[in-house]
Design an enzyme around this catalytic site. Sequence first.
Site, mmCIF file in Angstrom:
data_model
loop_
_atom_site.group_PDB
_atom_site.id
_atom_site.type_symbol
_atom_site.label_atom_id
_atom_site.label_comp_id
_atom_site.label_asym_id
_atom_site.label_seq_id
_atom_site.Cartn_x
_atom_site.Cartn_y
_atom_site.Cartn_z
ATOM 1 N N CYS A 1 7.879 21.164 -10.156
ATOM 2 C CA CYS A 1 7.396 21.293 -11.565
ATOM 3 C C CYS A 1 6.076 22.052 -11.604
ATOM 4 C CB CYS A 1 7.210 19.899 -12.174
ATOM 5 S SG CYS A 1 5.656 19.088 -11.690
ATOM 6 N N HIS B 1 0.818 -1.224 0.000
ATOM 7 C CA HIS B 1 0.000 0.000 0.000
ATOM 8 C C HIS B 1 0.845 1.265 0.000
ATOM 9 C CE1 HIS B 1 -3.416 -2.636 1.837
ATOM 10 N NE2 HIS B 1 -3.215 -2.867 0.562
ATOM 11 N N CYS C 1 4.962 20.318 -6.136
ATOM 12 C CA CYS C 1 6.247 19.868 -6.687
ATOM 13 C C CYS C 1 6.952 21.063 -7.330
ATOM 14 C CB CYS C 1 5.953 18.791 -7.728
ATOM 15 S SG CYS C 1 7.375 18.186 -8.632
HETATM 16 N N1 APR Z 1 -0.758 -7.676 17.879
HETATM 17 C C1 APR Z 1 -1.328 -8.412 16.878
HETATM 18 N N2 APR Z 1 -2.471 -8.036 16.249
HETATM 19 C C2 APR Z 1 -3.054 -6.889 16.655
HETATM 20 C C3 APR Z 1 -2.518 -6.070 17.686
HETATM 21 C C4 APR Z 1 -1.318 -6.511 18.304
HETATM 22 N N3 APR Z 1 -0.737 -5.820 19.294
HETATM 23 N N4 APR Z 1 -3.328 -4.992 17.848
HETATM 24 C C5 APR Z 1 -4.322 -5.120 16.936
HETATM 25 N N5 APR Z 1 -4.170 -6.256 16.240
HETATM 26 C C6 APR Z 1 -4.982 -6.771 15.127
HETATM 27 C C7 APR Z 1 -6.444 -6.446 15.189
HETATM 28 O O1 APR Z 1 -7.135 -7.465 15.906
HETATM 29 C C8 APR Z 1 -6.828 -6.456 13.698
HETATM 30 O O2 APR Z 1 -7.243 -7.759 13.290
HETATM 31 O O3 APR Z 1 -4.505 -6.121 13.958
HETATM 32 C C9 APR Z 1 -5.544 -6.105 12.985
HETATM 33 C C10 APR Z 1 -5.562 -4.724 12.332
HETATM 34 O O4 APR Z 1 -6.548 -4.774 11.333
HETATM 35 P P1 APR Z 1 -6.856 -3.453 10.507
HETATM 36 O O5 APR Z 1 -6.993 -2.303 11.432
HETATM 37 O O6 APR Z 1 -7.970 -3.782 9.566
HETATM 38 O O7 APR Z 1 -5.518 -3.170 9.682
HETATM 39 P P2 APR Z 1 -5.040 -3.923 8.373
HETATM 40 O O8 APR Z 1 -5.471 -5.354 8.361
HETATM 41 O O9 APR Z 1 -3.598 -3.632 8.225
HETATM 42 O O10 APR Z 1 -5.842 -3.117 7.243
HETATM 43 C C11 APR Z 1 -5.554 -3.424 5.909
HETATM 44 O O11 APR Z 1 -6.909 -1.547 5.191
HETATM 45 O O12 APR Z 1 -7.513 0.651 5.566
HETATM 46 C C12 APR Z 1 -6.754 -0.186 4.780
HETATM 47 O O13 APR Z 1 -4.804 0.412 3.637
HETATM 48 C C13 APR Z 1 -5.306 0.175 4.922
HETATM 49 O O14 APR Z 1 -3.395 -1.289 4.929
HETATM 50 C C14 APR Z 1 -4.672 -1.083 5.503
HETATM 51 C C15 APR Z 1 -5.646 -2.170 5.087
#
Ligand code: APR
Length: 253
Positions: free
Chosen positions: A148, A117, A146
């Site tokens: 440019c 991402h 920028c």
């Molecule tokens: N250790 C492990 N897991 C954790 C912890 C921790 N300390 N704290 C939170 N989590 C878990 C949560 O339970 C959740 O399942 O991390 C996950 C985070 O999920 P999201 O907030 O949905 O983030 P992510 O999966 O990275 O989102 C994917 O969505 O908004 C877009 O581009 C954005 O890259 C992002 C994508």
Amino acid sequence: MLPQSLSESLGKLGRIAVLTGAGISADSGLGTFRGKDGIWNKMRPEELASMEGFLANPQLVWEWYTYRRSLLAAAEPNPGHKALAEWQGIHPDFTLITQNVDGLHQLAGSKNVLELHGSIRVNRCLNCGSETENEPQVFKDHVPYCSCGGRLRPGVVWFGEMLSEATLTSAFEAAQTCDLFLTIGTSAAVYPAASLPEIASAHGAVTVEVNIEETAFTRLADFHFAASASVAVPMLLDAWLVHHPLSILRHEK
Ligand code: APR
């Protein structure tokens, strides 16, 4: 203590692929997007993380990314990031794929990180396409431009935008060919990233999920660690090292 069967699985030396999400950076003080305190519970992604939202209100979008960058300035890699960097240093057949844009894996020492991402640290020009991490010098109405003359945007992938084909191809190849796939701190809610552990599982890899909660992938995972990444990832590395003569290369802390 790890389950015996996982410990045996870790004993098989082979290709390792890892997918991380916002959860691995939670213990570095950075917010996640979903779950009880998720960013998307308080803000609308269409307004802040889409080209339409940016064109409608570039100043608001830059205020949000500038705020997130200020949080990054205070964030340090945690033991979860560091363990992945150490693991890659000992076992080069190790591909790290992340959905995160915070750059903490690179700060921890991970190399060749596949940033699905993009990176919040990068500014990209809408006109000439140039990318830089340098502070912009030209601003109009609090929006950076920028040299440019084109408007700058954060170098991240917004909702509705295509991911880098080269990055995605490398990520799919790693998922299709690995022997061990770790999915760490992701809700497995956003595709195509969320397809990677599914692909690894379908290709016969041992799949290990580290997440404080269950996710859409949990039922498919061979092992689910309901623990914080900053605790569980170093444990997995220690268990892997027990089986591998490479452990003599590990410098005692
Ligand atoms: N250790 C492990 N897991 C954790 C912890 C921790 N300390 N704290 C939170 N989590 C878990 C949560 O339970 C959740 O399942 O991390 C996950 C985070 O999920 P999201 O907030 O949905 O983030 P992510 O999966 O990275 O989102 C994917 O969505 O908004 C877009 O581009 C954005 O890259 C992002 C994508």
